[in-house]
Write an enzyme that holds these catalytic residues in place. Structure first.
Site, PDB file in Angstrom:
ATOM      1  N   ASN A   9     -17.358  89.821  32.733  1.00 36.86           N
ATOM      2  CA  ASN A   9     -17.954  91.064  33.230  1.00 36.86           C
ATOM      3  C   ASN A   9     -19.370  91.160  32.663  1.00 36.86           C
ATOM      4  OD1 ASN A   9     -18.685  93.645  33.893  1.00 36.86           O
ATOM      5  ND2 ASN A   9     -17.100  94.663  32.669  1.00 36.86           N
ATOM      6  N   TRP A  10     -20.332  90.902  33.528  1.00 35.94           N
ATOM      7  CA  TRP A  10     -21.730  90.892  33.056  1.00 35.94           C
ATOM      8  C   TRP A  10     -22.274  92.295  32.819  1.00 35.94           C
ATOM      9  CZ3 TRP A  10     -24.817  86.895  36.557  1.00 35.94           C
ATOM     10  CH2 TRP A  10     -24.192  85.634  36.452  1.00 35.94           C
ATOM     11  N   LYS A  11     -21.577  93.300  33.294  1.00 34.72           N
ATOM     12  CA  LYS A  11     -22.044  94.692  33.200  1.00 34.72           C
ATOM     13  C   LYS A  11     -23.467  94.797  33.776  1.00 34.72           C
ATOM     14  CE  LYS A  11     -18.826  95.314  29.449  1.00 34.72           C
ATOM     15  NZ  LYS A  11     -18.418  96.018  28.256  1.00 34.72           N
ATOM     16  N   HIS A  98     -12.719 100.375  34.776  1.00 40.01           N
ATOM     17  CA  HIS A  98     -13.283 100.018  33.469  1.00 40.01           C
ATOM     18  C   HIS A  98     -13.544 101.298  32.672  1.00 40.01           C
ATOM     19  CE1 HIS A  98     -15.849  98.401  30.362  1.00 40.01           C
ATOM     20  NE2 HIS A  98     -15.394  97.199  30.681  1.00 40.01           N
ATOM     21  N   GLU A 100     -15.929 102.133  30.860  1.00 43.65           N
ATOM     22  CA  GLU A 100     -17.301 102.639  30.987  1.00 43.65           C
ATOM     23  C   GLU A 100     -17.452 103.471  32.265  1.00 43.65           C
ATOM     24  OE1 GLU A 100     -19.177  98.819  30.491  1.00 43.65           O
ATOM     25  OE2 GLU A 100     -18.505  98.802  28.407  1.00 43.65           O
ATOM     26  N   GLU A 170      -7.998  96.819  27.848  1.00 44.24           N
ATOM     27  CA  GLU A 170      -9.239  96.827  27.076  1.00 44.24           C
ATOM     28  C   GLU A 170      -9.273  98.079  26.199  1.00 44.24           C
ATOM     29  OE1 GLU A 170     -12.484  94.351  29.130  1.00 44.24           O
ATOM     30  OE2 GLU A 170     -12.553  96.337  30.012  1.00 44.24           O
ATOM     31  N   GLY A 176     -17.398  95.931  22.878  1.00 46.35           N
ATOM     32  CA  GLY A 176     -18.775  95.860  22.398  1.00 46.35           C
ATOM     33  C   GLY A 176     -18.950  96.231  20.938  1.00 46.35           C
ATOM     34  N   SER A 216     -14.434  92.643  22.697  1.00 47.10           N
ATOM     35  CA  SER A 216     -14.978  91.756  21.654  1.00 47.10           C
ATOM     36  C   SER A 216     -14.238  90.418  21.579  1.00 47.10           C
ATOM     37  CB  SER A 216     -14.983  92.453  20.293  1.00 47.10           C
ATOM     38  OG  SER A 216     -15.814  93.599  20.346  1.00 47.10           O
ATOM     39  N   GLY A 237     -16.933  90.515  28.030  1.00 47.13           N
ATOM     40  CA  GLY A 237     -18.228  91.159  28.256  1.00 47.13           C
ATOM     41  C   GLY A 237     -19.346  90.318  27.663  1.00 47.13           C
ATOM     42  N   GLY A 238     -19.803  90.693  26.467  1.00 46.85           N
ATOM     43  CA  GLY A 238     -20.948  90.045  25.825  1.00 46.85           C
ATOM     44  C   GLY A 238     -20.906  88.521  25.839  1.00 46.85           C
TER      45      GLY A 238
HETATM   46  P1  13P Z   1     -17.147  92.978  25.177  1.00 49.69           P
HETATM   47  O1  13P Z   1     -16.512  91.607  25.339  1.00 49.69           O
HETATM   48  O2  13P Z   1     -18.635  92.925  25.163  1.00 49.69           O
HETATM   49  O3  13P Z   1     -16.536  93.729  24.057  1.00 49.69           O
HETATM   50  O4  13P Z   1     -16.788  93.776  26.524  1.00 49.69           O
HETATM   51  C1  13P Z   1     -15.501  93.771  26.988  1.00 49.69           C
HETATM   52  C2  13P Z   1     -15.472  94.414  28.326  1.00 49.69           C
HETATM   53  O5  13P Z   1     -15.719  95.590  28.454  1.00 49.69           O
HETATM   54  C3  13P Z   1     -15.183  93.568  29.486  1.00 49.69           C
HETATM   55  O6  13P Z   1     -14.963  94.321  30.624  1.00 49.69           O
END
Ligand code: 13P
Length: 253
Positions: A9-11, A98, A100, A170, A176, A216, A237-238
């Protein structure tokens, strides 16, 4: 046998040229070391989708996902992107729910259930996210919260439609933050999610659904998390923004 999946997930990261470069590097890296048992899903922002679909077209193992879709089918909804439009560019998956989106865009379980319906009506697979906050976990409400997110946001679908769903657990406190759920915490919740799916759709469907961990997840902890019986992969994510890290995670099974 349920599918092993690693999704990135590149956000809201990467310009179009940066995104093209990242996909090329991921493919390059996979050509050197690839775990072919793993389904790979890339979720860049909407602007990238068509390009991403074209770039991965030779590589059957990789599919492309949108990070969101509208709860409406079409019409005067400025700024929204429908599931039909997403499907029309060759995208196969969409992430829905998600944390977010729940937190910053006030998406309720009710809205999410509409989004899921839109996605399924337009032949998309859904990666449905659920997760509790740290306060909810400290109050011992995490199981209850996850069950209500699934029941109210996802379980309106039919027995056949559950085959098109991937669930991503998640925990909000792990996203994050560098704080990963321990392998035991992940296993405990994934087992619970599978049980909740089984209560609604039966054991066979529950055994076949892929449940991903997100929060994470990195090349240093993926192995111990993916080793757990009910963990079928990760939503990253990251660490999905760097090809070497992402492919390390793919090779962690
Ligand atoms: P991180 O891997 O950056 O913690 O993000 C996880 C995430 O929200 C994937 O959708």
């Amino acid at each position: 046998m349920r599918k092993k999946i690693v999704a990135g997930n590149w956000k809201m990261n990467k310009t179009l040229p940066e995104g093209k470069q990242l996909i090329k590097s991921i493919i390059d890296e996979l050509n050197h070391r690839n775990n072919k048992e793993v389904k790979i899903v890339l979720a860049p922002s909407f602007v990238h989708l068509q390009n991403a679909v074209e770039l991965v077209s030779e590589f059957n193992q990789i599919s492309v996902a949108a990070q969101n879709c509208s709860d409406k089918s079409s019409g005067a909804y400025t700024g929204e992107v429908s599931a039909e439009i997403i499907n029309s560019v060759g995208c196969e998956y969409v992430i829905i729910g998600h944390s977010e989106r729940r937190l910053y865009y006030l998406e309720t379980n009710n809205i999410l259930s509409e989004k899921v319906n839109q996605a399924l009506n337009n032949q998309l697979h859904v990666i449905f996210c659920c997760g509790e906050s740290i306060e909810e976990r400290n109050d011992q409400k995490h199981f209850e919260i996850i069950k209500s997110q699934l029941t109210e946001g996802l379980f309106q679908i039919s027995d056949n439609q559950i085959d098109k769903i991937v669930i991503a657990y998640e925990p909000v406190w792990a996203i994050g933050t560098g704080l990963t759920a321990s392998p035991e915490q992940a296993q405990e919740m994934h087992q619970f999610i599978r049980m909740v799916v089984s209560e609604k759709f039966g054991e066979h469907k529950a055994n076949n659904i892929s449940i991903l961990y997100g929060g994470s997840c990195s090349s240093s902890n993926a192995k111990s998390i993916f080793n757990q019986k009910d963990v079928d992969g990760g939503l990253i994510g990251g660490a999905s923004l760097k090809s070497v890290d992402f492919v390390d995670i793919i090779n962690s099974f």
